[in-house]
Design a protein around this motif. Structure first.
Motif, mmCIF file in Angstrom:
data_model
loop_
_atom_site.group_PDB
_atom_site.id
_atom_site.type_symbol
_atom_site.label_atom_id
_atom_site.label_comp_id
_atom_site.label_asym_id
_atom_site.label_seq_id
_atom_site.Cartn_x
_atom_site.Cartn_y
_atom_site.Cartn_z
ATOM 1 N N LEU A 1 -7.960 -11.451 12.639
ATOM 2 C CA LEU A 1 -8.085 -10.313 11.733
ATOM 3 C C LEU A 1 -6.702 -9.801 11.351
ATOM 4 O O LEU A 1 -5.835 -9.608 12.211
ATOM 5 N N HIS A 2 -6.521 -9.630 10.033
ATOM 6 C CA HIS A 2 -5.253 -9.159 9.465
ATOM 7 C C HIS A 2 -5.521 -8.067 8.443
ATOM 8 O O HIS A 2 -6.621 -8.001 7.888
ATOM 9 N N HIS A 3 -4.492 -7.257 8.159
ATOM 10 C CA HIS A 3 -4.532 -6.433 6.943
ATOM 11 C C HIS A 3 -3.484 -6.995 5.986
ATOM 12 O O HIS A 3 -2.490 -7.589 6.423
ATOM 13 N N THR A 4 -3.727 -6.826 4.690
ATOM 14 C CA THR A 4 -2.806 -7.411 3.706
ATOM 15 C C THR A 4 -1.513 -6.588 3.596
ATOM 16 O O THR A 4 -0.488 -7.130 3.216
ATOM 17 N N VAL B 1 0.256 -5.264 1.602
ATOM 18 C CA VAL B 1 0.357 -5.330 0.144
ATOM 19 C C VAL B 1 -0.392 -6.577 -0.294
ATOM 20 O O VAL B 1 -0.122 -7.653 0.260
ATOM 21 N N PRO B 2 -1.338 -6.534 -1.228
ATOM 22 C CA PRO B 2 -1.829 -5.344 -1.926
ATOM 23 C C PRO B 2 -2.551 -4.382 -0.986
ATOM 24 O O PRO B 2 -3.154 -4.795 -0.002
ATOM 25 N N SER B 3 -2.505 -3.090 -1.332
ATOM 26 C CA SER B 3 -3.219 -2.077 -0.570
ATOM 27 C C SER B 3 -4.281 -1.445 -1.468
ATOM 28 O O SER B 3 -4.574 -1.973 -2.540
ATOM 29 N N TYR B 4 -4.840 -0.323 -1.037
ATOM 30 C CA TYR B 4 -5.867 0.353 -1.849
ATOM 31 C C TYR B 4 -5.310 0.755 -3.218
ATOM 32 O O TYR B 4 -6.055 0.855 -4.183
ATOM 33 N N LYS B 5 -4.008 0.990 -3.282
ATOM 34 C CA LYS B 5 -3.377 1.411 -4.547
ATOM 35 C C LYS B 5 -3.544 0.363 -5.646
ATOM 36 O O LYS B 5 -3.678 0.707 -6.808
ATOM 37 N N GLN B 6 -3.511 -0.904 -5.262
ATOM 38 C CA GLN B 6 -3.578 -1.976 -6.270
ATOM 39 C C GLN B 6 -5.024 -2.374 -6.608
ATOM 40 O O GLN B 6 -5.244 -3.114 -7.566
ATOM 41 N N PHE B 7 -5.987 -1.911 -5.820
ATOM 42 C CA PHE B 7 -7.382 -2.310 -6.056
ATOM 43 C C PHE B 7 -8.029 -1.357 -7.065
ATOM 44 O O PHE B 7 -8.081 -0.147 -6.839
ATOM 45 N N VAL C 1 -8.055 -6.244 2.770
ATOM 46 C CA VAL C 1 -7.160 -5.612 1.791
ATOM 47 C C VAL C 1 -6.945 -4.153 2.167
ATOM 48 O O VAL C 1 -7.897 -3.382 2.320
ATOM 49 N N GLY C 2 -5.682 -3.774 2.345
ATOM 50 C CA GLY C 2 -5.331 -2.397 2.687
ATOM 51 C C GLY C 2 -4.125 -2.358 3.601
ATOM 52 O O GLY C 2 -3.709 -3.385 4.148
ATOM 53 N N ASN C 3 -3.577 -1.151 3.730
ATOM 54 C CA ASN C 3 -2.516 -0.905 4.699
ATOM 55 C C ASN C 3 -3.120 0.011 5.760
ATOM 56 O O ASN C 3 -3.309 1.204 5.526
ATOM 57 N N PHE D 1 -12.491 -6.932 0.684
ATOM 58 C CA PHE D 1 -11.957 -5.884 -0.191
ATOM 59 C C PHE D 1 -12.487 -4.490 0.180
ATOM 60 O O PHE D 1 -13.492 -4.382 0.887
ATOM 61 N N PRO D 2 -11.830 -3.430 -0.325
ATOM 62 C CA PRO D 2 -12.242 -2.061 0.019
ATOM 63 C C PRO D 2 -13.707 -1.762 -0.295
ATOM 64 O O PRO D 2 -14.344 -0.962 0.396
#
Ligand SMILES: [Zn+2]
Length: 248
Positions: A30-33, A35-41, A104-106, A73-74
């Motif tokens: 399990l990873h978080h991206t 970047v991209p975060s919620y801002k880019q979605f 996807v997210g920080n 994704f979120p």
């Protein structure tokens, strides 16, 4: 390179169930991206973001394809990445036999607050994979931060030694082994526990049926057992109900 496909949980379940995988699977990373975060979605740019990650992984990192097998994704949508037959580029030292999932997210403290849809999708995807590959969540689920950058296994997030904070210091309550055991593990192990409870109830009913003498015109005791099964939402209730009617 395979074409990206977008699934909801139900579609993902069907896709994974029918998938033949010749590679042995023993880990789910399990990873978080970050970047991209919620801002880019934007709510509908799943494929563009996935394509952006693939381009970055190929052109900047020099990898043969996008690193991960699946991206969550979120909004809870699941997008496919590299072929499941390929070893991922997820955790140095733990890629063999692994499936790599990027969320996807920080999820570092102070970053994105994970939406319920994404939480539910992560839990469901992990459960589906545990079931498909007959894995035990307590051994099979791993966080990126439990390894060093050079690929040495630490077994826990260790500030200053871990490769990254990934999947985030606030991912399901934290990125440590303890946080995993207290927060994510009960959610993914819950399904097994519920099934076990249901089976125990079914076994109890079967035991009663086998060990009780029922006069032909006395079905009160049966009815009581059936009422209990109905109250507990035991899925075998109707099976027993039919059986009782046949005995009558
Ligand atoms: Zn990572």
């Amino acid at each position: 390179m395979s074409e990206f496909k977008k699934y909801n949980i139900e579609e993902f379940d069907k896709y994974i169930t029918s998938l033949n995988v010749s590679r042995g699977i023993k880990l789910v990373q399990l990873h978080h991206t970050y970047v991209p975060s919620y801002k880019q979605f934007t709510g509908n740019n799943h494929i563009q973001l996935q394509t952006g990650m693939r381009n970055y992984h190929i052109n900047t990192n020099g990898w043969s394809d996008i690193a991960q097998h699946f991206t969550i994704f979120p909004d809870g949508a699941i997008v496919t990445g590299r072929s499941v037959e390929m070893i991922p580029a997820g955790i140095k030292g733990a890629n063999a036999g692994a499936i790599c999932i990027e969320c996807v997210g920080n999820f570092d403290a102070g970053g994105d607050v994970m939406r319920k849809e994404q939480k539910d999708a992560i839990v469901s995807v992990v459960k589906i994979l545990m079931h498909k590959f007959s894995l035990q969540p307590e051994n099979a689920i791993v966080y990126h931060g439990w390894w060093t950058a050079s690929g040495k296994k630490l077994g826990d997030y260790t500030k200053g030694k871990s490769a990254k904070t990934c999947p985030g210091t606030n991912f399901f309550g934290g990125n440590t082994r303890k946080a995993f055991e207290e927060n994510l593990l009960p959610l993914v192990a819950g399904y097994e526990k519920k099934t076990k409870k249901m089976l125990e109830t079914a076994n109890d009913i079967t035991w009663e049926l086998n060990h009780t003498y029922f006069p032909i015109d006395d079905v009160d005791r049966f009815k009581k057992i059936l009422d209990e099964a109905k109250k507990e939402n035991n899925p075998l209730y109707w099976g027993y109900y039919k059986l009782v009617n046949r005995i009558k």
